[in-house]
Design a protein around this motif. Sequence first.
Motif, PDB file in Angstrom:
ATOM      1  N   GLY A  54      49.576 -78.671   8.292  1.00 42.10           N
ATOM      2  CA  GLY A  54      50.880 -78.083   8.563  1.00 42.10           C
ATOM      3  C   GLY A  54      51.871 -79.121   9.063  1.00 42.10           C
ATOM      4  O   GLY A  54      53.039 -79.130   8.682  1.00 42.10           O
ATOM      5  N   GLN A  55      51.395 -80.017   9.946  1.00 47.35           N
ATOM      6  CA  GLN A  55      52.295 -81.041  10.489  1.00 47.35           C
ATOM      7  C   GLN A  55      52.760 -81.995   9.387  1.00 47.35           C
ATOM      8  O   GLN A  55      53.935 -82.368   9.329  1.00 47.35           O
ATOM      9  N   ILE A  74      61.645 -76.077   0.706  1.00 52.53           N
ATOM     10  CA  ILE A  74      60.740 -75.364   1.619  1.00 52.53           C
ATOM     11  C   ILE A  74      59.577 -74.748   0.840  1.00 52.53           C
ATOM     12  O   ILE A  74      58.399 -75.004   1.130  1.00 52.53           O
ATOM     13  N   ARG A  87      55.421 -80.319   7.372  1.00 55.34           N
ATOM     14  CA  ARG A  87      56.709 -80.274   8.092  1.00 55.34           C
ATOM     15  C   ARG A  87      57.382 -81.649   8.072  1.00 55.34           C
ATOM     16  O   ARG A  87      58.599 -81.760   7.926  1.00 55.34           O
ATOM     17  N   ASN A 142      44.079 -71.148  17.023  1.00 48.16           N
ATOM     18  CA  ASN A 142      45.404 -71.451  17.593  1.00 48.16           C
ATOM     19  C   ASN A 142      46.449 -71.653  16.509  1.00 48.16           C
ATOM     20  O   ASN A 142      46.944 -72.746  16.286  1.00 48.16           O
ATOM     21  N   ARG A 143      46.749 -70.588  15.820  1.00 45.20           N
ATOM     22  CA  ARG A 143      47.757 -70.686  14.761  1.00 45.20           C
ATOM     23  C   ARG A 143      49.111 -71.090  15.348  1.00 45.20           C
ATOM     24  O   ARG A 143      49.549 -70.574  16.367  1.00 45.20           O
ATOM     25  N   ILE A 144      49.740 -72.010  14.698  1.00 49.46           N
ATOM     26  CA  ILE A 144      51.037 -72.484  15.164  1.00 49.46           C
ATOM     27  C   ILE A 144      52.117 -71.825  14.324  1.00 49.46           C
ATOM     28  O   ILE A 144      52.302 -72.149  13.159  1.00 49.46           O
ATOM     29  N   LEU A 145      52.786 -70.843  14.910  1.00 49.24           N
ATOM     30  CA  LEU A 145      53.905 -70.202  14.217  1.00 49.24           C
ATOM     31  C   LEU A 145      55.193 -70.880  14.673  1.00 49.24           C
ATOM     32  O   LEU A 145      55.510 -70.870  15.856  1.00 49.24           O
ATOM     33  N   ALA A 146      55.863 -71.459  13.735  1.00 47.74           N
ATOM     34  CA  ALA A 146      57.072 -72.185  14.115  1.00 47.74           C
ATOM     35  C   ALA A 146      58.157 -71.204  14.513  1.00 47.74           C
ATOM     36  O   ALA A 146      58.642 -70.429  13.712  1.00 47.74           O
ATOM     37  N   ALA A 147      58.536 -71.235  15.795  1.00 49.99           N
ATOM     38  CA  ALA A 147      59.556 -70.312  16.275  1.00 49.99           C
ATOM     39  C   ALA A 147      60.919 -70.654  15.689  1.00 49.99           C
ATOM     40  O   ALA A 147      61.745 -69.794  15.471  1.00 49.99           O
ATOM     41  N   ASP A 148      61.151 -71.947  15.466  1.00 48.57           N
ATOM     42  CA  ASP A 148      62.427 -72.361  14.919  1.00 48.57           C
ATOM     43  C   ASP A 148      62.235 -72.757  13.452  1.00 48.57           C
ATOM     44  O   ASP A 148      62.715 -73.784  13.001  1.00 48.57           O
ATOM     45  N   TYR A 149      61.515 -71.898  12.742  1.00 52.95           N
ATOM     46  CA  TYR A 149      61.197 -72.158  11.341  1.00 52.95           C
ATOM     47  C   TYR A 149      62.456 -72.510  10.536  1.00 52.95           C
ATOM     48  O   TYR A 149      63.471 -71.846  10.707  1.00 52.95           O
ATOM     49  N   PRO A 150      62.401 -73.464   9.628  1.00 54.99           N
ATOM     50  CA  PRO A 150      61.289 -74.404   9.494  1.00 54.99           C
ATOM     51  C   PRO A 150      61.343 -75.454  10.596  1.00 54.99           C
ATOM     52  O   PRO A 150      62.360 -76.105  10.774  1.00 54.99           O
TER      53      PRO A 150
END
Lengths: 199, 420
Positions: free
Chosen positions: A80-81, A66, A84, A24-32
């Motif tokens: 990852g969390q 970043i 962020r 379940n890779r989490i791709l940040a849609a609103d990167y970063p």
Amino acid sequence: MKNSIYRQTVYILAPLVLMSVFPNRILAADYPAPGDFQQGAKVWAENCGRCHNIRGPRELRDDQWITTVFHMRLRAGLTGQESRDVLTFLQGSNTPATGAATPVKLSKTATAAVSGKTIYTQTCIACHGADGKGSLPGVPDFTGSKSPLSKDDATLTKNVLEGFQSPGSPMAMPPKGGNPDLNTDDIQAVMNYLREIEL
Amino acid sequence: MNKDSRRMKAGLVAFVLALPVNVYAESAYDTLRNQVDSLKKQLEEVQESLKNYQSENVSKKDIAELKKEVREAGEWKNPNTLIHMSGYADVGYTDSKDGDGSFNVGTFSPIFHFQYRDLVMLESELEFGVEPDGETEVALEYLTVDLFLNDYMALVAGKFLSPVGQFRQNLHPSWINKLPSAPPGFGHNGAAPVSDVGLQLRGGFPVGGMRSNYALYVSNGPELNAVTEDGAEFELEGIEAEGFGEDSDGRKVFGGRFGLLPMPGLEIGISGATGKAAVTSLENELTETTSSLSNESRRDYDVYGLDFAWQYKAINIRGEFVKTTIGSASSGTTPSPKADWSTWYTQASYRFLPGKFESVLRYTDFDSPHDIEDQEQWTLGANYLFANNFIGKLAYEFNDGIEDTPADNDRWLLQLAYGF
């Protein structure tokens, strides 16, 4: 030859099999993707100094942080969390203080929406520590004879509102401790709390 | 007469009747005039206010331009692709007990980062150094493509710093290392591997209330050097574990590290690697020649390490142990018994806050199969932190090895290290 092909196949497939453990890779849609400022301050305070001298938030711009944080995610084994959260903290703390010599008007009856203890726990504790002695080398000790609490309320409130660089501290405290929702009543409530419990 | 008289009366009556009308007309005129003057004045005030308003406020055009600038600033601040350079460099002076003091340029090591969103990052560190003969040496310290698979795992492919232990992957940059020198055994041809070429999975995850991190890798592995004095008897000279672009022995090395942080500021790590390695170069001391070898038999290659680091306020204590064992070989060009390299160090530092001075003490014990390389070292250092990333270091090494060898030569080291 057959064994060799078998080995090469295993070498390539083994990482892919391991990768599938976490599909379940989490791709940040609103990167970063935004993280939690206070949690980021905590992770930053607890991890960075273990290997190297702390680098203050103002050393780099937002975009430089970043790549730096992603680099450090690998070096320090952060999730990852966590990365962020740290990025949110660093990007939220690198804006220079205004430096305006504006006198602070204090209300005589502080009416903070939440208690000083709650505000301290949510906003201040990551750097100043639960015991008020500072969780980072160089952060002022609220319990010592040279405690910043010995300053008058107007000066302290001004320092919190505008941000303040303590001598020897690895970073300047960001304006409002990094919490833009704080007002003078909240700050007064925190100071009252710290003085009441006599750290 | 009567007629004239009537005319005069009529004129008088008309005058009398017209008199109030004229007075009234003049009064109305004045009123109107005052009103016009007042309106003119008000208009001037309105015009002045409008003028001030326009000078103090922005037009729609101004707002549009401002929005454009904000958009452009956003492009600069947060693009999908980011390019960033960091790194470190150091210069210094070394004066040994049995030699002359020399200024030296340690390294200039730029690190390049190319990142696409939170999906992938390319990292590369070059290392430039000046040799004693003045030649500039360039090396690729590492080059990896890091694919962020999820919040807990990244795939690292390419030439990477060895995850065995802490020093090589986290502490070797001069602005991070609290002393001007690496602990014996952690440099090139030491007991700890430096880098490797292959694939690596690494990341971190929570364990209850604790944190942890891990690295697992498969790689080409190291190569071995052998030496002979007479062409008849051979011994292993050293392990070259610096990331080779081919697998000379045809067997991959598997390794990794697991680190646990039971409490904030404390990390305990265990690491290791196993695989095969072969002798690829032979130095003949009799003929003073070095030749490459092929078809050497594969030897066992095993390495393990233990490390810890603890940070409490201004105190930092760390240490690690690494041991590498190369198995024996009874056939091939360079048959020789097994050999062990091991090293360990422990280091304590204290920063005198709120000042900028820092003291450091480190003890290292390096054991090699060659007695001439064995070294026991105490290093005492004093640092001045001009900034957290710009450090002046002064250190003295008490070296204890076989007499009249470099391993026994005490020395002063002065270094300026800058991390950027």
